[in-house]
Design an enzyme around this catalytic site. Structure first.
Site, short mmCIF file in Angstrom:
data_model
loop_
_atom_site.label_atom_id
_atom_site.label_comp_id
_atom_site.label_asym_id
_atom_site.label_seq_id
_atom_site.Cartn_x
_atom_site.Cartn_y
_atom_site.Cartn_z
N ASP A 59 0.87 -1.19 0.00
CA ASP A 59 0.00 0.00 0.00
C ASP A 59 0.90 1.24 0.00
OD1 ASP A 59 -2.30 1.57 0.27
OD2 ASP A 59 -2.41 1.32 2.44
N GLU A 98 2.73 5.01 -3.91
CA GLU A 98 2.71 5.97 -5.07
C GLU A 98 4.03 6.73 -5.18
OE1 GLU A 98 0.23 5.62 -2.79
OE2 GLU A 98 -0.82 4.29 -4.17
N ASP A 140 -8.90 3.23 -2.64
CA ASP A 140 -9.94 3.64 -1.70
C ASP A 140 -11.21 4.13 -2.38
OD1 ASP A 140 -8.10 2.93 0.12
OD2 ASP A 140 -7.52 4.96 0.67
O1 MIG Z 1 -3.98 6.02 4.46
O2 MIG Z 1 -3.62 0.78 5.68
O3 MIG Z 1 -5.87 1.94 0.29
O4 MIG Z 1 -6.78 -0.29 1.70
O5 MIG Z 1 -6.83 -0.11 4.51
C1 MIG Z 1 -4.74 4.87 4.37
C2 MIG Z 1 -4.80 1.50 5.81
C3 MIG Z 1 -3.84 3.70 4.24
C4 MIG Z 1 -4.99 2.87 2.30
C5 MIG Z 1 -5.38 1.62 1.57
C6 MIG Z 1 -6.41 0.88 2.38
C7 MIG Z 1 -5.84 0.54 3.74
C8 MIG Z 1 -5.40 1.81 4.44
N1 MIG Z 1 -4.45 2.55 3.61
#
Ligand code: MIG
Length: 760
Positions: free
Chosen positions: A406, A409, A480
């Site tokens: 996650d 980016e 998200d």
């Molecule tokens: O700033 O890890 O897209 O699936 O549950 C949020 C917490 C960070 C974004 C991800 C989401 C995940 C969440 N993350």
């Protein structure tokens, strides 16, 4: 800008073109793929998407005409003029793609203030207010051209008339059709013409721009403010061929482990051992098949990657072992940001080796993510990838089944990373501006390679950020979304375009990530999600829980029905994965991929195909209990043969109004289908050696079916079975083995959903 073509030089399959002001190169990679390269920034391609030499020995001719050169391969004709104007034709001489020669005429003139802003941002703003990018192509558009692909962009399937930017962005706000960027940058698109089709892969990792006829209906453009002009023109007779060539270039999704195709339950907020034990127990008690539970950031100690919180998880190893006994794998999240903390090994080691991105002054660059002050592993450096990959041993030792990447980016809470932060590009220093869009790609690569070397199994990696070619290393989810009907609708074109961009294994958060779901929305979402390769229910902390049992008996029963449906279809999905590894064709497909000559399907946003044989027309409107369905050519059968009623059979090329009560997602099976299925299980492997079920539909047809151990790479040495099933006009089934390297099914049960049932 390039000037007159002065002379040229031919060497092997590369032609160097000397223009008055610039040198350019044309390379024939295959008879269908031609690269156009202008070395503005470097002499080499330095592609992150394409690995290895993809030039195949290809016969071509090059002829000098009065005012241009003609390059001809078995499939394409390419005419090269002054000013690097290049026109591509098919072998019959039909024009596919021409550079636009006219004046640019925007439909609207931007306001002076906007132009000033653009100027300040470093864009070349001509007098007319058109944003010109120093690296750019403007190509002719025909009235009927449709444009597909470009990764995870929001909005409709056909990108014609829209404008986008590739800059991987973590956007927590509800994703809207007008967004220009999202998490992924896949600079590949397919233009479908009234006659003909082609693809363009613009291999440039800097922020890039795509205007598909929004500026003017006569032309479209793609460009960037830095890097090389480096694009691949891909020709072919059909859309599927374009995709085959694109994935030949950038790679294909390797076969996943079989369990990965099962159901996954997740939520940001499952944060202790008890919760996970209860979830597993509940899923089994309620007979909801499930193969994986996902561990979001709360399993860690203060969000430190490569740690496990020992207070809330007494003994992770035992927990994971107990889950495994119930057939459930643990998938753990790993974010890139490493907490700045003395004596934290990942931080100390990384600092010691100089493995984190730096400011131009040489100091380690610090921003903020979940752990607070954090530093960014420099994944463009092979040594960093290797370091990270080997550390995954922490997870493999605990018995973790897969890794979810996650925030890659990369995301940052303390403002965006400046463009000039120093990142490595393999063997030399580069910048954030160049490496941003491949950060997630390189992280996924590190994860895939590390996991593979540690386990010898097929790695399961999910990534949020991607670049072209990420399919070689990871599956992806669409980030998200929210519990909104518009987002359920968006899931279809978004996943279809990802598939058309090489990312074959994708999924959306079922039920929606942000905001609160409703029973009806959850039901309609699982009816779409059970056909997504990545089949995961996930939601955000603070939003309503959305485990299927929280909404009453009816919701639970319907939810279970669709999870079961998925499990019975697993052999079909697995075959599609195998096909994908060989051809690059995705699992979820827009209708246009197989029926491109049918103008009715070019803008269908609310139906999709699973492989070639199934057509899904889900309900994506609150309250709807019927819907209109367009069925393309051929004969189609209702998948859910109603109990005692006469089975429904439909002639294609027509619109129908079909019933879709809450428990029904309209699914159609094409005549001639031989659908490989399995008995429902609670998890993949519950039945050690399940037999195969073949549902044979009326009509002539065939099916290549693949079978292996579903785990490791032995299949690459031939340890698999491959069957050819065929039905003739009378519906007689023949079974041939195309390859024998695994073991036979204990039994193959043949059923005729539209005839009688017989055993073999
Ligand atoms: O700033 O890890 O897209 O699936 O549950 C949020 C917490 C960070 C974004 C991800 C989401 C995940 C969440 N993350």
């Amino acid at each position: 800008m390039y000037g007159r073509l002065l002379n040229y030089e031919q060497k092997g399959q590369t032609i160097t073109l000397r223009y008055e002001n610039q040198t350019a190169r044309i390379q024939v990679l295959t008879h269908k793929v031609i690269n156009v390269f202008v070395p503005f920034a470097s002499e080499e391609h330095r592609s992150k998407a394409i690995e290895g030499n993809k030039e195949l020995p290809t016969a071509y001719t090059l002829d000098r005409m009065e005012d241009h050169l003609v390059l001809t391969t078995d499939s394409l004709i390419c005419r090269i003029y002054d000013n690097l104007m290049i026109d591509f034709y098919d072998r019959e001489g039909t024009l596919l793609c021409a550079d636009y020669r006219g004046q640019r005429k925007p439909r609207f003139t931007p306001k002076a203030a906007f132009i000033e802003l653009a100027r300040q941002e470093g864009h070349d703003v001509s007098d007319t207010g058109i944003l010109n990018h120093p690296v750019q192509c403007v190509k002719q558009l025909d009235a009927s051209d449709c444009i597909y692909g470009l990764g995870d962009k929001t909005g409709v399937l056909n990108k014609r008339y829209y404008e986008y930017e590739n800059w991987n962005s973590d956007i927590p706000d509800p994703h809207e059709d007008c967004f220009k960027s999202l998490y992924k940058s896949i600079p590949f698109f397919i233009t479908l013409k009234e006659k003909g089709v082609y693809g363009i892969f613009f291999d440039n990792t800097f922020k890039s721009y795509f205007n598909f006829g929004k500026e003017n209906n006569q032309y479209y453009s793609f460009g960037s403010d830095a890097g090389n002009l480096d694009y691949y023109f891909i020709g072919g007779d059909r859309m599927t061929e374009i995709l085959e060539s694109y994935t030949y270039l950038t790679g294909r999704m390797p076969l996943p482990q079989k369990w990965v195709l099962g159901y996954h339950q997740s939520r940001w907020g499952y944060d202790d051992e008890k919760t996970f034990r209860e979830l597993a127990a509940k899923l089994r008690e309620l007979r909801i098949p499930c193969d994986a539970l996902h561990f979001d950031i709360d399993y860690m100690e203060r969000y430190k990657v490569f740690t496990w919180n020992r207070e809330r998880f007494d003994d992770a190893e035992t927990l994971l072992a107990d889950l495994k006994k119930q057939g459930i794998k643990a998938v753990t999240i790993i974010d890139p940001g490493v907490k700045v903390e003395k004596e934290y090994p990942m931080y100390e080691e990384g600092i010691g080796h100089g493995f984190f991105a730096k400011s131009p002054d040489g100091s380690v660059y610090v921003n903020k993510v979940w752990p607070g002050d954090a530093v960014y592993p420099d994944f463009g450096n092979p040594a960093v990838r290797n370091w990270w990959g080997q550390h995954l041993k922490f997870y493999t030792d605990l018995g973790v089944g897969g890794i979810w990447n996650d925030m890659n980016e990369p995301a940052s809470f303390n403002g965006p990373l400046p463009d000039d932060i120093v990142f490595t590009d393999e063997d030399h220093a580069s910048t954030h501006a160049e490496m941003h869009n491949v950060y997630g790609h390189n992280m996924a690569k590190a994860t895939y390679e590390g996991w593979k070397s540690l386990t010898g199994k097929r790695p399961f990696v999910i990534t949020r950020a991607c670049y072209g070619g990420s399919q070689k290393y990871a599956t992806a989810w669409t980030g998200d979304n929210q519990s909104l009907w518009t987002h359920l609708r968006m899931a279809i074109p978004q996943q279809c375009n990802l598939g058309l961009s090489g990312m074959a294994f994708v999924g959306t958060d079922i039920g929606g990530f942000g905001a609160d779901t409703t029973p009806e929305l959850l039901i309609r979402w699982v009816q779409v999600g059970c056909f997504s390769p990545l089949f995961r229910n996930h939601c955000a902390i603070g939003s309503m829980n959305q485990e299927p049992w929280l909404f009453g008996e009816e919701t639970l029963a319907i939810y279970r029905k669709y999870v079961n449906l998925r499990y019975t279809l697993l052999p079909y999905f697995y075959d599609l994965c195998r096909e994908c590894e060989q051809t690059g064709l995705p699992i979820l497909r827009p209708l246009v991929l197989h029926y491109e000559n049918d103008p009715n399907v070019r803008n269908i946003n609310d139906e999709f195909l699973v492989g070639r044989q199934l057509l899904v027309a889900p309900i994506v409107e609150q309250g709807a209990r019927k819907r209109m369905v367009y069925l393309p050519e051929g004969v189609w059968y209702d998948y859910f043969t109603p109990g005692n009623e006469k089975p429904q059979c439909y002639q294609g090329n027509q619109y129908y109004i079909v019933d879709a009560p809450l428990d029904k997602c309209p699914v159609f099976v094409k005549a001639g289908t031989i659908l490989p299925k399995a008995p429902a299980q609670m998890y993949v492997g519950e039945i050690a050696d399940p037999g195969l079920i073949l549902d044979v539909y009326p009509g002539e047809g065939s099916c290549v079916h693949y079978h292996d151990n579903g785990e490791d790479f032995a299949y690459r040495e031939g340890a698999y079975h491959e069957y050819l099933f065929r039905t003739d006009k009378n519906g007689e089934l023949q079974i041939t083995k195309l390859h024998e390297g695994y073991h036979d099914y204990p039994e193959i049960t043949v059923r005729y959903p539209y005839r009688d049932v017989s055993e073999m």
